[in-house]
Structures are given as structure tokens and as C-alpha cells.
Design a protein around this motif. Sequence first.
Motif, PDB file in Angstrom:
ATOM      1  N   UNK A  58      67.033 -42.787 -31.493  1.00 34.29           N
ATOM      2  CA  UNK A  58      67.265 -44.217 -31.342  1.00 34.29           C
ATOM      3  C   UNK A  58      68.366 -44.694 -32.283  1.00 34.29           C
ATOM      4  N   UNK A  59      69.093 -45.692 -31.817  1.00 35.89           N
ATOM      5  CA  UNK A  59      70.165 -46.317 -32.583  1.00 35.89           C
ATOM      6  C   UNK A  59      69.906 -47.812 -32.558  1.00 35.89           C
ATOM      7  N   UNK A  60      69.852 -48.428 -33.746  1.00 32.15           N
ATOM      8  CA  UNK A  60      69.486 -49.844 -33.856  1.00 32.15           C
ATOM      9  C   UNK A  60      70.591 -50.643 -34.526  1.00 32.15           C
ATOM     10  N   UNK A  61      70.682 -51.910 -34.136  1.00 34.26           N
ATOM     11  CA  UNK A  61      71.582 -52.842 -34.806  1.00 34.26           C
ATOM     12  C   UNK A  61      71.102 -54.256 -34.526  1.00 34.26           C
ATOM     13  N   UNK A  62      71.702 -55.218 -35.187  1.00 34.60           N
ATOM     14  CA  UNK A  62      71.435 -56.640 -34.946  1.00 34.60           C
ATOM     15  C   UNK A  62      72.744 -57.294 -34.535  1.00 34.60           C
ATOM     16  N   UNK A  63      72.635 -58.297 -33.675  1.00 34.67           N
ATOM     17  CA  UNK A  63      73.839 -59.018 -33.260  1.00 34.67           C
ATOM     18  C   UNK A  63      74.296 -59.935 -34.388  1.00 34.67           C
ATOM     19  N   UNK A  64      75.601 -60.148 -34.448  1.00 34.84           N
ATOM     20  CA  UNK A  64      76.182 -61.002 -35.479  1.00 34.84           C
ATOM     21  C   UNK A  64      76.110 -62.469 -35.101  1.00 34.84           C
ATOM     22  N   UNK A  65      76.799 -63.308 -35.870  1.00 39.40           N
ATOM     23  CA  UNK A  65      76.779 -64.758 -35.647  1.00 39.40           C
ATOM     24  C   UNK A  65      77.286 -65.150 -34.263  1.00 39.40           C
ATOM     25  N   UNK A  66      78.247 -64.413 -33.729  1.00 35.16           N
ATOM     26  CA  UNK A  66      78.804 -64.704 -32.399  1.00 35.16           C
ATOM     27  C   UNK A  66      78.086 -63.905 -31.312  1.00 35.16           C
ATOM     28  N   UNK A  67      76.959 -63.275 -31.664  1.00 36.55           N
ATOM     29  CA  UNK A  67      76.194 -62.495 -30.696  1.00 36.55           C
ATOM     30  C   UNK A  67      76.716 -61.085 -30.480  1.00 36.55           C
ATOM     31  N   UNK A  68      77.773 -60.696 -31.161  1.00 31.14           N
ATOM     32  CA  UNK A  68      78.367 -59.376 -30.965  1.00 31.14           C
ATOM     33  C   UNK A  68      77.525 -58.287 -31.629  1.00 31.14           C
ATOM     34  N   UNK A  69      77.550 -57.102 -31.018  1.00 30.14           N
ATOM     35  CA  UNK A  69      76.850 -55.953 -31.586  1.00 30.14           C
ATOM     36  C   UNK A  69      77.677 -54.700 -31.339  1.00 30.14           C
ATOM     37  N   UNK A  70      77.475 -53.693 -32.180  1.00 27.31           N
ATOM     38  CA  UNK A  70      78.152 -52.408 -32.027  1.00 27.31           C
ATOM     39  C   UNK A  70      77.188 -51.303 -32.433  1.00 27.31           C
ATOM     40  N   UNK A  71      77.073 -50.310 -31.570  1.00 33.75           N
ATOM     41  CA  UNK A  71      76.312 -49.096 -31.863  1.00 33.75           C
ATOM     42  C   UNK A  71      77.317 -47.943 -31.881  1.00 33.75           C
ATOM     43  N   UNK A  72      77.820 -47.560 -33.061  1.00 30.31           N
ATOM     44  CA  UNK A  72      78.825 -46.501 -33.137  1.00 30.31           C
ATOM     45  C   UNK A  72      78.187 -45.109 -33.176  1.00 30.31           C
ATOM     46  N   UNK A  73      78.996 -44.105 -32.887  1.00 33.55           N
ATOM     47  CA  UNK A  73      78.628 -42.693 -33.026  1.00 33.55           C
ATOM     48  C   UNK A  73      77.388 -42.314 -32.215  1.00 33.55           C
ATOM     49  N   UNK A  74      77.357 -42.749 -30.956  1.00 32.41           N
ATOM     50  CA  UNK A  74      76.249 -42.457 -30.054  1.00 32.41           C
ATOM     51  C   UNK A  74      76.594 -41.179 -29.276  1.00 32.41           C
ATOM     52  N   UNK A  75      75.778 -40.122 -29.387  1.00 35.56           N
ATOM     53  CA  UNK A  75      76.059 -38.887 -28.646  1.00 35.56           C
ATOM     54  C   UNK A  75      75.919 -39.095 -27.134  1.00 35.56           C
ATOM     55  N   UNK A  76      76.604 -38.294 -26.330  1.00 33.99           N
ATOM     56  CA  UNK A  76      76.478 -38.415 -24.878  1.00 33.99           C
ATOM     57  C   UNK A  76      75.027 -38.218 -24.429  1.00 33.99           C
ATOM     58  N   UNK A  77      74.667 -38.890 -23.343  1.00 32.86           N
ATOM     59  CA  UNK A  77      73.317 -38.773 -22.800  1.00 32.86           C
ATOM     60  C   UNK A  77      72.973 -39.976 -21.945  1.00 32.86           C
ATOM     61  N   UNK A  78      71.720 -40.052 -21.547  1.00 39.99           N
ATOM     62  CA  UNK A  78      71.212 -41.174 -20.769  1.00 39.99           C
ATOM     63  C   UNK A  78      70.359 -42.040 -21.684  1.00 39.99           C
ATOM     64  N   UNK A  79      70.659 -43.326 -21.723  1.00 41.34           N
ATOM     65  CA  UNK A  79      70.031 -44.229 -22.685  1.00 41.34           C
ATOM     66  C   UNK A  79      69.317 -45.391 -22.008  1.00 41.34           C
ATOM     67  N   UNK A  80      68.336 -45.917 -22.714  1.00 42.58           N
ATOM     68  CA  UNK A  80      67.701 -47.186 -22.376  1.00 42.58           C
ATOM     69  C   UNK A  80      68.109 -48.158 -23.472  1.00 42.58           C
ATOM     70  N   UNK A  81      68.715 -49.279 -23.066  1.00 43.16           N
ATOM     71  CA  UNK A  81      69.145 -50.308 -24.010  1.00 43.16           C
ATOM     72  C   UNK A  81      68.111 -51.427 -23.974  1.00 43.16           C
ATOM     73  N   UNK A  82      67.640 -51.828 -25.140  1.00 45.26           N
ATOM     74  CA  UNK A  82      66.669 -52.924 -25.236  1.00 45.26           C
ATOM     75  C   UNK A  82      67.187 -53.949 -26.235  1.00 45.26           C
ATOM     76  N   UNK A  83      66.923 -55.222 -25.933  1.00 44.55           N
ATOM     77  CA  UNK A  83      67.307 -56.301 -26.844  1.00 44.55           C
ATOM     78  C   UNK A  83      66.189 -57.326 -26.876  1.00 44.55           C
TER      79      UNK A  83
END
Length: 130
Positions: A58-83
Motif C-alpha cells: 500500500x501507498x498512502x498520502x494526503x491531499x494538499x490545500x488545493x486537493x492535489x495528491x502524489x503517490x511517487x515510486x509506485x511499482x507496476x501492477x494492478x491497484x485499487x485507489x481509495x480516498x
Amino acid sequence: MQRFAWFPPIILVFGLIALPPAQAQEFRSTISGQVLDAQSAAVPAASVTAKNADTGATFNTKSGDAGQFTLPLVPPGTYTIAAEAPGFKQYTREQLAVTANQRLSIDIVLEVGSATDSVTVSSAAPLLET
């Protein structure tokens, strides 16, 4: 001839210094985007998680003041994104294919509701690739 015995090693050293450095190829990807509400207003401090369906990583982050988010260095694969964010239904997007060295941009729209409600997106919407 003895006078120039040091000359070939010096040329070799300067020749190696002048070579450009070898660049490693990056295989990991970046998933980024914006968390918005139904009126297209930014949702700050929303929790965004990407979970690899095969490995469980799993890779986690929080959105910033403008709602932007970044999940860097994610290996290839099939993902489920949840917010999720307080006062909004949980958002889930399944079967997101991430390939090597890809930059994915995903806008997440949260609907007003309680945290126990959820919205699951299962159709494959086209991704913006930059």
C-alpha cells in the motif's frame, strides 16, 4: 622516450572523467491528481491510498490545500485507489493498471455523505498520461 611514460595513463584518466554518467532506468510510476467535491471544489487533507492487488503493498498520502495528491515510486501492477475525507462517502476505484515508468493523473470526486457509505468506480475511464 622515458619522459612521456606517464602520458598514456593521464589520457586514460581524463578520458574516463569526460564520459557521461550512466543513467539507471526508472521502472516505478507516479500516480497523482486532485481530490474534489461534487461542485469541483478542492478537498484538502483527504486520505488517498493505492493498494497493489497482487502483492498487497500500500501507498498512502494526503491531499494538499488545493486537493492535489502524489503517490511517487509506485511499482507496476494492478491497484485499487481509495480516498476518504470527513463528511464524504468513501471513493474506491478498482483494477487500475499501472505500467512501468508511467505518470497517471486521476481526479477523484467525493460525494457528500457519511463515512459508512461508499462509491465504487469499476469501469475503466481513460487516464490522462503526461
